[in-house]
Design a protein around this motif. Structure first.
Motif, PDB file in Angstrom:
ATOM      1  N   ASN A 255     -10.463  -2.980 -10.477  1.00 46.61           N
ATOM      2  CA  ASN A 255     -10.938  -4.218 -11.111  1.00 46.61           C
ATOM      3  C   ASN A 255      -9.956  -5.371 -10.944  1.00 46.61           C
ATOM      4  O   ASN A 255     -10.108  -6.419 -11.559  1.00 46.61           O
ATOM      5  CB  ASN A 255     -11.213  -3.985 -12.601  1.00 46.61           C
ATOM      6  N   LYS A 256      -8.923  -5.150 -10.106  1.00 43.78           N
ATOM      7  CA  LYS A 256      -7.962  -6.210  -9.768  1.00 43.78           C
ATOM      8  C   LYS A 256      -7.301  -6.818 -11.003  1.00 43.78           C
ATOM      9  O   LYS A 256      -7.127  -8.037 -11.099  1.00 43.78           O
ATOM     10  CB  LYS A 256      -8.640  -7.306  -8.931  1.00 43.78           C
ATOM     11  N   ASP A 257      -6.946  -5.975 -11.960  1.00 42.40           N
ATOM     12  CA  ASP A 257      -6.323  -6.467 -13.192  1.00 42.40           C
ATOM     13  C   ASP A 257      -4.804  -6.353 -13.162  1.00 42.40           C
ATOM     14  O   ASP A 257      -4.138  -6.595 -14.165  1.00 42.40           O
ATOM     15  CB  ASP A 257      -6.878  -5.715 -14.409  1.00 42.40           C
ATOM     16  N   GLY A 258      -4.233  -6.005 -11.990  1.00 43.85           N
ATOM     17  CA  GLY A 258      -2.786  -5.901 -11.894  1.00 43.85           C
ATOM     18  C   GLY A 258      -2.229  -4.598 -12.436  1.00 43.85           C
ATOM     19  O   GLY A 258      -1.017  -4.442 -12.554  1.00 43.85           O
ATOM     20  N   THR A 259      -3.096  -3.665 -12.757  1.00 42.75           N
ATOM     21  CA  THR A 259      -2.690  -2.348 -13.248  1.00 42.75           C
ATOM     22  C   THR A 259      -3.452  -1.279 -12.475  1.00 42.75           C
ATOM     23  O   THR A 259      -4.669  -1.377 -12.304  1.00 42.75           O
ATOM     24  CB  THR A 259      -2.995  -2.197 -14.747  1.00 42.75           C
ATOM     25  N   ILE A 260      -2.738  -0.282 -11.988  1.00 43.13           N
ATOM     26  CA  ILE A 260      -3.366   0.806 -11.235  1.00 43.13           C
ATOM     27  C   ILE A 260      -3.518   2.011 -12.148  1.00 43.13           C
ATOM     28  O   ILE A 260      -2.527   2.568 -12.620  1.00 43.13           O
ATOM     29  CB  ILE A 260      -2.528   1.199 -10.002  1.00 43.13           C
ATOM     30  N   THR A 261      -4.747   2.408 -12.413  1.00 41.63           N
ATOM     31  CA  THR A 261      -4.980   3.627 -13.176  1.00 41.63           C
ATOM     32  C   THR A 261      -4.877   4.832 -12.241  1.00 41.63           C
ATOM     33  O   THR A 261      -4.903   4.683 -11.010  1.00 41.63           O
ATOM     34  CB  THR A 261      -6.376   3.619 -13.823  1.00 41.63           C
ATOM     35  N   ARG A 262      -4.765   6.007 -12.815  1.00 42.42           N
ATOM     36  CA  ARG A 262      -4.710   7.220 -12.001  1.00 42.42           C
ATOM     37  C   ARG A 262      -5.989   7.355 -11.163  1.00 42.42           C
ATOM     38  O   ARG A 262      -5.946   7.759 -10.002  1.00 42.42           O
ATOM     39  CB  ARG A 262      -4.506   8.454 -12.879  1.00 42.42           C
ATOM     40  N   GLU A 263      -7.122   6.990 -11.758  1.00 42.56           N
ATOM     41  CA  GLU A 263      -8.399   7.090 -11.042  1.00 42.56           C
ATOM     42  C   GLU A 263      -8.424   6.157  -9.839  1.00 42.56           C
ATOM     43  O   GLU A 263      -8.870   6.536  -8.750  1.00 42.56           O
ATOM     44  CB  GLU A 263      -9.547   6.747 -11.991  1.00 42.56           C
ATOM     45  N   GLU A 264      -7.931   4.920 -10.016  1.00 40.70           N
ATOM     46  CA  GLU A 264      -7.867   3.966  -8.901  1.00 40.70           C
ATOM     47  C   GLU A 264      -6.907   4.461  -7.822  1.00 40.70           C
ATOM     48  O   GLU A 264      -7.178   4.331  -6.623  1.00 40.70           O
ATOM     49  CB  GLU A 264      -7.423   2.595  -9.422  1.00 40.70           C
ATOM     50  N   TRP A 265      -5.792   5.022  -8.250  1.00 39.01           N
ATOM     51  CA  TRP A 265      -4.801   5.556  -7.312  1.00 39.01           C
ATOM     52  C   TRP A 265      -5.401   6.684  -6.472  1.00 39.01           C
ATOM     53  O   TRP A 265      -5.257   6.715  -5.245  1.00 39.01           O
ATOM     54  CB  TRP A 265      -3.596   6.061  -8.097  1.00 39.01           C
ATOM     55  N   MET A 266      -6.112   7.606  -7.127  1.00 37.90           N
ATOM     56  CA  MET A 266      -6.692   8.739  -6.421  1.00 37.90           C
ATOM     57  C   MET A 266      -7.831   8.280  -5.507  1.00 37.90           C
ATOM     58  O   MET A 266      -8.009   8.822  -4.410  1.00 37.90           O
ATOM     59  CB  MET A 266      -7.189   9.790  -7.412  1.00 37.90           C
ATOM     60  N   ASP A 267      -8.590   7.270  -5.934  1.00 41.05           N
ATOM     61  CA  ASP A 267      -9.666   6.742  -5.100  1.00 41.05           C
ATOM     62  C   ASP A 267      -9.095   6.109  -3.836  1.00 41.05           C
ATOM     63  O   ASP A 267      -9.648   6.283  -2.738  1.00 41.05           O
ATOM     64  CB  ASP A 267     -10.478   5.704  -5.880  1.00 41.05           C
ATOM     65  N   TYR A 268      -7.986   5.382  -3.984  1.00 40.98           N
ATOM     66  CA  TYR A 268      -7.331   4.786  -2.818  1.00 40.98           C
ATOM     67  C   TYR A 268      -6.922   5.871  -1.825  1.00 40.98           C
ATOM     68  O   TYR A 268      -7.152   5.755  -0.619  1.00 40.98           O
ATOM     69  CB  TYR A 268      -6.107   3.981  -3.250  1.00 40.98           C
ATOM     70  N   HIS A 269      -6.314   6.944  -2.340  1.00 35.53           N
ATOM     71  CA  HIS A 269      -5.834   7.990  -1.446  1.00 35.53           C
ATOM     72  C   HIS A 269      -6.966   8.831  -0.856  1.00 35.53           C
ATOM     73  O   HIS A 269      -6.819   9.397   0.234  1.00 35.53           O
ATOM     74  CB  HIS A 269      -4.800   8.866  -2.162  1.00 35.53           C
ATOM     75  N   ALA A 270      -8.081   8.906  -1.556  1.00 40.94           N
ATOM     76  CA  ALA A 270      -9.256   9.562  -0.972  1.00 40.94           C
ATOM     77  C   ALA A 270      -9.746   8.759   0.223  1.00 40.94           C
ATOM     78  O   ALA A 270     -10.140   9.314   1.251  1.00 40.94           O
ATOM     79  CB  ALA A 270     -10.360   9.707  -2.011  1.00 40.94           C
ATOM     80  N   GLY A 271      -9.714   7.412   0.101  1.00 40.53           N
ATOM     81  CA  GLY A 271     -10.076   6.560   1.225  1.00 40.53           C
ATOM     82  C   GLY A 271      -9.091   6.686   2.368  1.00 40.53           C
ATOM     83  O   GLY A 271      -9.474   6.762   3.536  1.00 40.53           O
ATOM     84  N   LEU A 272      -7.820   6.718   2.039  1.00 40.93           N
ATOM     85  CA  LEU A 272      -6.783   6.900   3.051  1.00 40.93           C
ATOM     86  C   LEU A 272      -6.951   8.247   3.747  1.00 40.93           C
ATOM     87  O   LEU A 272      -6.846   8.360   4.968  1.00 40.93           O
ATOM     88  CB  LEU A 272      -5.402   6.831   2.381  1.00 40.93           C
ATOM     89  N   SER A 273      -7.257   9.271   2.959  1.00 37.61           N
ATOM     90  CA  SER A 273      -7.408  10.626   3.482  1.00 37.61           C
ATOM     91  C   SER A 273      -8.531  10.726   4.506  1.00 37.61           C
ATOM     92  O   SER A 273      -8.465  11.523   5.441  1.00 37.61           O
ATOM     93  CB  SER A 273      -7.671  11.588   2.324  1.00 37.61           C
ATOM     94  N   ALA A 274      -9.571   9.895   4.341  1.00 43.38           N
ATOM     95  CA  ALA A 274     -10.713   9.940   5.248  1.00 43.38           C
ATOM     96  C   ALA A 274     -10.321   9.606   6.680  1.00 43.38           C
ATOM     97  O   ALA A 274     -11.008   9.982   7.630  1.00 43.38           O
ATOM     98  CB  ALA A 274     -11.794   8.973   4.767  1.00 43.38           C
ATOM     99  N   ASN A 275      -9.212   8.880   6.844  1.00 44.52           N
ATOM    100  CA  ASN A 275      -8.756   8.483   8.177  1.00 44.52           C
ATOM    101  C   ASN A 275      -7.666   9.389   8.730  1.00 44.52           C
ATOM    102  O   ASN A 275      -7.128   9.123   9.805  1.00 44.52           O
ATOM    103  CB  ASN A 275      -8.222   7.042   8.131  1.00 44.52           C
ATOM    104  N   VAL A 276      -7.310  10.446   7.992  1.00 45.89           N
ATOM    105  CA  VAL A 276      -6.225  11.342   8.410  1.00 45.89           C
ATOM    106  C   VAL A 276      -6.803  12.738   8.627  1.00 45.89           C
ATOM    107  O   VAL A 276      -7.409  13.305   7.725  1.00 45.89           O
ATOM    108  CB  VAL A 276      -5.108  11.387   7.347  1.00 45.89           C
ATOM    109  N   ASP A 277      -6.608  13.280   9.820  1.00 46.35           N
ATOM    110  CA  ASP A 277      -7.291  14.514  10.202  1.00 46.35           C
ATOM    111  C   ASP A 277      -6.764  15.761   9.502  1.00 46.35           C
ATOM    112  O   ASP A 277      -7.535  16.598   9.053  1.00 46.35           O
ATOM    113  CB  ASP A 277      -7.203  14.725  11.722  1.00 46.35           C
ATOM    114  N   THR A 278      -5.452  15.921   9.424  1.00 45.99           N
ATOM    115  CA  THR A 278      -4.899  17.187   8.931  1.00 45.99           C
ATOM    116  C   THR A 278      -4.086  16.995   7.656  1.00 45.99           C
ATOM    117  O   THR A 278      -3.579  15.891   7.382  1.00 45.99           O
ATOM    118  CB  THR A 278      -3.983  17.839   9.996  1.00 45.99           C
TER     119      THR A 278
END
Length: 233
Positions: free
Chosen positions: A100-123
């Motif tokens: 929500n761009k509020d300047g605070t990263i929740t654990r859920e936002e953090w994990m969602d970011y890394h799930a997106g990052l993970s989609a581009n990494v094979d192993t």
């Protein structure tokens, strides 16, 4: 694929996150992505805990100020930004797809970011090396994880006799369950790994423990661990 027009529309809308009417490559990958594997989930959780200095469950400006050095940011070096402004930019850009761009990263936002990052990494190994370099956490290579699981299985089989090897492993972990909770916490897990000869340091063991703790309860039920060693068909 064999979908009808209505099903295709539903699928397209699921992928088209920005509702632009077209898909870019990242949107398509994120639509296809599955959940983080246990190893990737554990590493992302561990990285979040490193930055969440006060244990609040959120990463804010003050958490980052102590952990994240922006002095080498190109715009800071050129004088276009202060170090504080670079930190604020980092927070806004890192809140994940649904932040929500509020300047605070929740654990859920953090994990969602890394799930997106993970989609581009094979192993898992590539993902582990990436997070290790980015956030300074320990990484246990998949080959090392497979080796310790193999060792536990082999030692259990050697001691089994007429008893199923899986039951021998369960009894071994039960030995370290000093409070008879039917599960082992991190300290009990470390002692068990010493018995099986894992040879991991404290941070590597934390990653390994997180992989086995599928429900993030802070303890590993015997069945959770055995499921990794003897996976169901």
């Amino acid at each position: 694929v064999g979908l009808n027009a209505e099903e295709l529309k539903i699928l397209f809308d699921l992928y088209d996150k920005d509702k632009s009417g077209s898909l870019d490559f990242d949107e398509f990958l994120k639509g296809l992505r599955s959940k983080l594997s246990p190893q990737r989930r554990s590493l992302a959780q561990q990285a979040f805990d490193v930055f969440d200095a006060d244990g609040s469950g959120e990463i804010n400006f003050h958490d980052l100020k102590e952990k994240y050095d922006t002095s080498q940011h190109p715009k800071v070096r050129s004088g276009e930004m202060t170090r504080e402004q670079a930190l604020e930019e980092f927070l806004k850009n890192f809140e994940g797809d649904d932040g929500n761009k509020d300047g605070t990263i929740t654990r859920e936002e953090w994990m969602d970011y890394h799930a997106g990052l993970s989609a581009n990494v094979d192993t898992d190994d590539e993902f582990g090396i990436l997070l290790s370099k980015n956030w300074g956490i320990e990484y246990v290579p998949k080959s090392a994880v497979d080796a310790i699981l193999k060792t536990i299985k082999e030692k259990s089989e050697q001691k089994s006799g007429n008893k199923p090897a899986k039951m021998v492993a369960r009894d071994t972990f039960r030995f370290f369950d000093t409070n008879d909770s039917k599960s082992i916490d991190f300290e009990e897990f470390k002692k068990a790994m010493e018995t099986f000869g894992g040879g991991f340091n404290e941070k590597e063991l934390k990653t390994l423990f997180g992989m086995f703790d599928n429900d993030n309860s802070g303890s590993i039920e015997f069945e959770e661990l055995l499921e990794h060693i003897w996976p169901k068909a």
